[in-house]
Design a protein around this motif. Structure first.
Motif, mmCIF file in Angstrom:
data_model
loop_
_atom_site.group_PDB
_atom_site.id
_atom_site.type_symbol
_atom_site.label_atom_id
_atom_site.label_comp_id
_atom_site.label_asym_id
_atom_site.label_seq_id
_atom_site.Cartn_x
_atom_site.Cartn_y
_atom_site.Cartn_z
ATOM 1 N N UNK A 154 0.919 -1.050 -0.082
ATOM 2 C CA UNK A 154 0.102 0.105 -0.265
ATOM 3 C C UNK A 154 0.761 1.293 -0.128
ATOM 4 N N UNK A 155 0.244 2.429 -0.233
ATOM 5 C CA UNK A 155 0.925 3.622 -0.038
ATOM 6 C C UNK A 155 1.209 4.127 1.221
ATOM 7 N N UNK A 156 2.028 4.842 1.462
ATOM 8 C CA UNK A 156 2.321 5.856 2.655
ATOM 9 C C UNK A 156 2.359 7.258 2.399
ATOM 10 N N UNK A 157 1.863 8.108 3.153
ATOM 11 C CA UNK A 157 1.845 9.566 2.612
ATOM 12 C C UNK A 157 2.956 10.308 3.774
ATOM 13 N N UNK A 193 4.833 9.445 8.684
ATOM 14 C CA UNK A 193 3.998 9.292 7.743
ATOM 15 C C UNK A 193 2.827 8.291 8.072
ATOM 16 N N UNK A 194 1.822 8.198 7.196
ATOM 17 C CA UNK A 194 0.421 7.722 7.701
ATOM 18 C C UNK A 194 0.202 6.889 6.336
ATOM 19 N N UNK A 195 -0.715 5.725 6.582
ATOM 20 C CA UNK A 195 -1.235 5.182 5.557
ATOM 21 C C UNK A 195 -2.763 6.078 5.422
ATOM 22 N N UNK A 196 -3.494 5.216 4.043
ATOM 23 C CA UNK A 196 -4.559 6.022 3.758
ATOM 24 C C UNK A 196 -5.848 6.064 4.771
ATOM 25 N N UNK A 197 -5.663 4.856 5.702
ATOM 26 C CA UNK A 197 -6.672 4.547 6.811
ATOM 27 C C UNK A 197 -6.340 5.296 8.031
#
Length: 253
Positions: A154-157, A193-197
């Motif tokens: 998954x992506x992280x932001x 950093x955060x994931x989408x959830x």
């Protein structure tokens, strides 16, 4: 020729689950960690559970410390009782990691926590965890991928004012092998950093060189993933820079 930095890696101490050597304890560390440090320009030193003074002797020879991944963390360390979906724990191993963390922090040695190591940094500084992310956080998606260890999940932001933002774009792809995650962030830390959830994927200390990532860059590096190598190189560069500053101060004194 400049000497390569020595990076200590805190390894897991596990008991043999088989019938052949019941109770036999083993030091276990995935070779990916050692290879990742080598690819990034460092030399790995595997650290195991030792008396505090002996562990300090080894850390004094290290330029950085990595806290590796492993089993779940004992919830008593963040003042909770066991959840029904808590996985295997080893309190002795948790205490060893905390000892290594505290010693390295007191010595000013840069620290990188990976997966469990990331979570333990938070717990050791007063934060807490979701003991089982999916059952305790209804917004969370599945964070334990079924693919190869070097596959993306998954992506992280990346937060704009974070350490990671110095060398990463706003979002990157990572792998994911965890069912626990940070719930309450420790007071002296900020989110990197955060994931989408909304799950916290990376943290850093506000004033000290202590960093944590929830994903496994060393596993991504098993197939030469460039973003993961960049992270490891930047951490090792941080260790080298800190060591050079210390040597310059010694010369001035």
């Amino acid at each position: 020729m400049a000497l390569k930095p020595i990076i200590g890696i805190a390894a897991q101490i596990l008991k043999d689950p088989s019938d052949q050597f019941i109770g036999q304890r083993y030091v276990r560390l995935n070779e990916d960690y050692i290879e990742a440090i080598k690819k990034a320009g460092g030399i790995a030193m595997v650290l195991t559970d030792l008396p505090i003074k002996d562990l300090e002797v080894l850390l004094l020879r290290c330029d950085g410390l990595i806290l590796s991944g492993g089993w779940d963390i004992d919830p008593l360390l963040y003042r909770e009782t066991e959840h029904s979906k808590l996985g295997r724990i080893n309190r002795k191993n948790d205490d060893f990691f905390i000892d290594a963390l505290n010693l390295a922090e007191n010595l000013g040695i840069p620290i990188l926590g990976i997966c469990k190591g990331h979570q333990l940094i938070n717990v050791a500084h007063g934060g807490s965890l979701y003991q089982d992310l999916e059952s305790q956080n209804t917004k969370a998606f599945h964070h334990f991928q079924k693919g190869n260890r070097a596959d993306y999940s998954h992506f992280v932001f990346i937060e704009s004012d974070s350490w990671l933002s110095q060398f990463y774009p706003e979002q990157i792809l990572v792998n994911s092998f965890h069912h626990q995650a940070i719930k309450k962030l420790a007071d002296d830390f900020k989110i990197s950093a955060l994931s989408k959830d909304g799950v916290i994927e990376a943290i850093e200390h506000k004033n000290k060189p202590i960093f944590g990532v929830q994903w496994h860059p060393e596993m991504l590096l098993s197939e030469n993933e460039e973003n993961a190598l960049l992270l490891m190189k930047r951490f090792i560069r941080y260790c080298i820079d800190r060591n050079e500053i210390e040597e310059e101060l010694d010369r001035i004194d």
